[in-house]
Motif scaffolding. Structure first.
Motif, PDB file in Angstrom:
ATOM      1  N   ILE A  30     -34.878 -23.120  10.527  1.00 39.98           N
ATOM      2  CA  ILE A  30     -33.527 -23.664  10.342  1.00 39.98           C
ATOM      3  C   ILE A  30     -32.633 -22.634   9.659  1.00 39.98           C
ATOM      4  O   ILE A  30     -31.484 -22.423  10.060  1.00 39.98           O
ATOM      5  CB  ILE A  30     -33.590 -24.984   9.537  1.00 39.98           C
ATOM      6  CG1 ILE A  30     -34.258 -26.073  10.384  1.00 39.98           C
ATOM      7  CG2 ILE A  30     -32.207 -25.411   9.067  1.00 39.98           C
ATOM      8  CD1 ILE A  30     -34.660 -27.313   9.604  1.00 39.98           C
ATOM      9  N   VAL A  31     -33.158 -21.968   8.627  1.00 39.80           N
ATOM     10  CA  VAL A  31     -32.393 -20.945   7.916  1.00 39.80           C
ATOM     11  C   VAL A  31     -32.066 -19.780   8.847  1.00 39.80           C
ATOM     12  O   VAL A  31     -30.929 -19.296   8.890  1.00 39.80           O
ATOM     13  CB  VAL A  31     -33.162 -20.455   6.661  1.00 39.80           C
ATOM     14  CG1 VAL A  31     -32.552 -19.183   6.099  1.00 39.80           C
ATOM     15  CG2 VAL A  31     -33.189 -21.549   5.608  1.00 39.80           C
ATOM     16  N   GLN A  32     -33.045 -19.325   9.615  1.00 37.35           N
ATOM     17  CA  GLN A  32     -32.810 -18.218  10.544  1.00 37.35           C
ATOM     18  C   GLN A  32     -31.748 -18.595  11.581  1.00 37.35           C
ATOM     19  O   GLN A  32     -30.860 -17.788  11.895  1.00 37.35           O
ATOM     20  CB  GLN A  32     -34.106 -17.798  11.236  1.00 37.35           C
ATOM     21  CG  GLN A  32     -35.136 -17.205  10.294  1.00 37.35           C
ATOM     22  CD  GLN A  32     -34.596 -16.031   9.489  1.00 37.35           C
ATOM     23  OE1 GLN A  32     -33.911 -15.166   9.997  1.00 37.35           O
ATOM     24  NE2 GLN A  32     -34.897 -16.027   8.204  1.00 37.35           N
ATOM     25  N   ASP A  33     -31.831 -19.797  12.117  1.00 34.23           N
ATOM     26  CA  ASP A  33     -30.845 -20.262  13.099  1.00 34.23           C
ATOM     27  C   ASP A  33     -29.452 -20.317  12.486  1.00 34.23           C
ATOM     28  O   ASP A  33     -28.469 -19.914  13.116  1.00 34.23           O
ATOM     29  CB  ASP A  33     -31.231 -21.641  13.647  1.00 34.23           C
ATOM     30  CG  ASP A  33     -32.472 -21.615  14.512  1.00 34.23           C
ATOM     31  OD1 ASP A  33     -32.915 -20.513  14.910  1.00 34.23           O
ATOM     32  OD2 ASP A  33     -33.022 -22.701  14.776  1.00 34.23           O
ATOM     33  N   PHE A  34     -29.350 -20.828  11.249  1.00 31.91           N
ATOM     34  CA  PHE A  34     -28.062 -20.935  10.570  1.00 31.91           C
ATOM     35  C   PHE A  34     -27.470 -19.544  10.332  1.00 31.91           C
ATOM     36  O   PHE A  34     -26.290 -19.312  10.554  1.00 31.91           O
ATOM     37  CB  PHE A  34     -28.226 -21.685   9.244  1.00 31.91           C
ATOM     38  CG  PHE A  34     -26.938 -21.918   8.512  1.00 31.91           C
ATOM     39  CD1 PHE A  34     -26.106 -22.976   8.858  1.00 31.91           C
ATOM     40  CD2 PHE A  34     -26.543 -21.083   7.475  1.00 31.91           C
ATOM     41  CE1 PHE A  34     -24.916 -23.196   8.182  1.00 31.91           C
ATOM     42  CE2 PHE A  34     -25.352 -21.291   6.797  1.00 31.91           C
ATOM     43  CZ  PHE A  34     -24.538 -22.350   7.156  1.00 31.91           C
ATOM     44  N   ARG A  35     -28.306 -18.617   9.880  1.00 35.43           N
ATOM     45  CA  ARG A  35     -27.828 -17.257   9.618  1.00 35.43           C
ATOM     46  C   ARG A  35     -27.365 -16.578  10.910  1.00 35.43           C
ATOM     47  O   ARG A  35     -26.366 -15.871  10.914  1.00 35.43           O
ATOM     48  CB  ARG A  35     -28.920 -16.444   8.928  1.00 35.43           C
ATOM     49  CG  ARG A  35     -29.164 -16.941   7.502  1.00 35.43           C
ATOM     50  CD  ARG A  35     -30.223 -16.152   6.802  1.00 35.43           C
ATOM     51  NE  ARG A  35     -29.704 -14.803   6.566  1.00 35.43           N
ATOM     52  CZ  ARG A  35     -30.464 -13.767   6.271  1.00 35.43           C
ATOM     53  NH1 ARG A  35     -31.771 -13.908   6.185  1.00 35.43           N
ATOM     54  NH2 ARG A  35     -29.939 -12.591   6.051  1.00 35.43           N
ATOM     55  N   THR A  36     -28.085 -16.801  11.992  1.00 40.65           N
ATOM     56  CA  THR A  36     -27.692 -16.228  13.278  1.00 40.65           C
ATOM     57  C   THR A  36     -26.366 -16.824  13.738  1.00 40.65           C
ATOM     58  O   THR A  36     -25.464 -16.103  14.185  1.00 40.65           O
ATOM     59  CB  THR A  36     -28.782 -16.489  14.340  1.00 40.65           C
ATOM     60  OG1 THR A  36     -29.989 -15.844  13.920  1.00 40.65           O
ATOM     61  CG2 THR A  36     -28.371 -15.969  15.694  1.00 40.65           C
ATOM     62  N   LYS A  37     -26.236 -18.138  13.608  1.00 42.55           N
ATOM     63  CA  LYS A  37     -25.032 -18.842  14.050  1.00 42.55           C
ATOM     64  C   LYS A  37     -23.796 -18.442  13.248  1.00 42.55           C
ATOM     65  O   LYS A  37     -22.714 -18.268  13.801  1.00 42.55           O
ATOM     66  CB  LYS A  37     -25.263 -20.350  13.926  1.00 42.55           C
ATOM     67  CG  LYS A  37     -24.087 -21.206  14.307  1.00 42.55           C
ATOM     68  CD  LYS A  37     -24.415 -22.680  14.115  1.00 42.55           C
ATOM     69  CE  LYS A  37     -23.184 -23.537  14.225  1.00 42.55           C
ATOM     70  NZ  LYS A  37     -23.474 -24.944  13.932  1.00 42.55           N
TER      71      LYS A  37
END
Length: 75
Positions: free
Chosen positions: A35-42
């Motif tokens: 979730i953190v990785q997805d948020f940072r990418t987004k």
């Protein structure tokens, strides 16, 4: 959430995929990592704050401990 977004702050609520009523902190740590990785990418964010309550605080601690170990003891 709207108040944060109105101030230009990227924010996202987190809901875990729960197999049981509470889920384990270790399972949630793995899920939170994605979730953190997805948020940072987004958002392009390099840093972020995690705000948690009750069991979410335990999950966040497990996540941070796991990430810390991955950085210190890379495989």
């Amino acid at each position: 959430m709207d108040l944060l977004k109105n101030e230009g702050i990227n924010a996202s609520p987190v809901t875990f995929n729960q197999v049981d009523e509470c889920g384990s902190a270790d399972e949630h740590a793995i899920e939170l990592n994605q979730i953190v990785q997805d948020f940072r990418t987004k958002t392009g964010a390099e840093k972020m704050n995690i705000v948690a309550h009750s069991k979410g605080g335990l999950d966040a601690r497990a996540y941070l401990a796991t990430i810390f170990l991955m950085i210190i003891l890379p495989i």
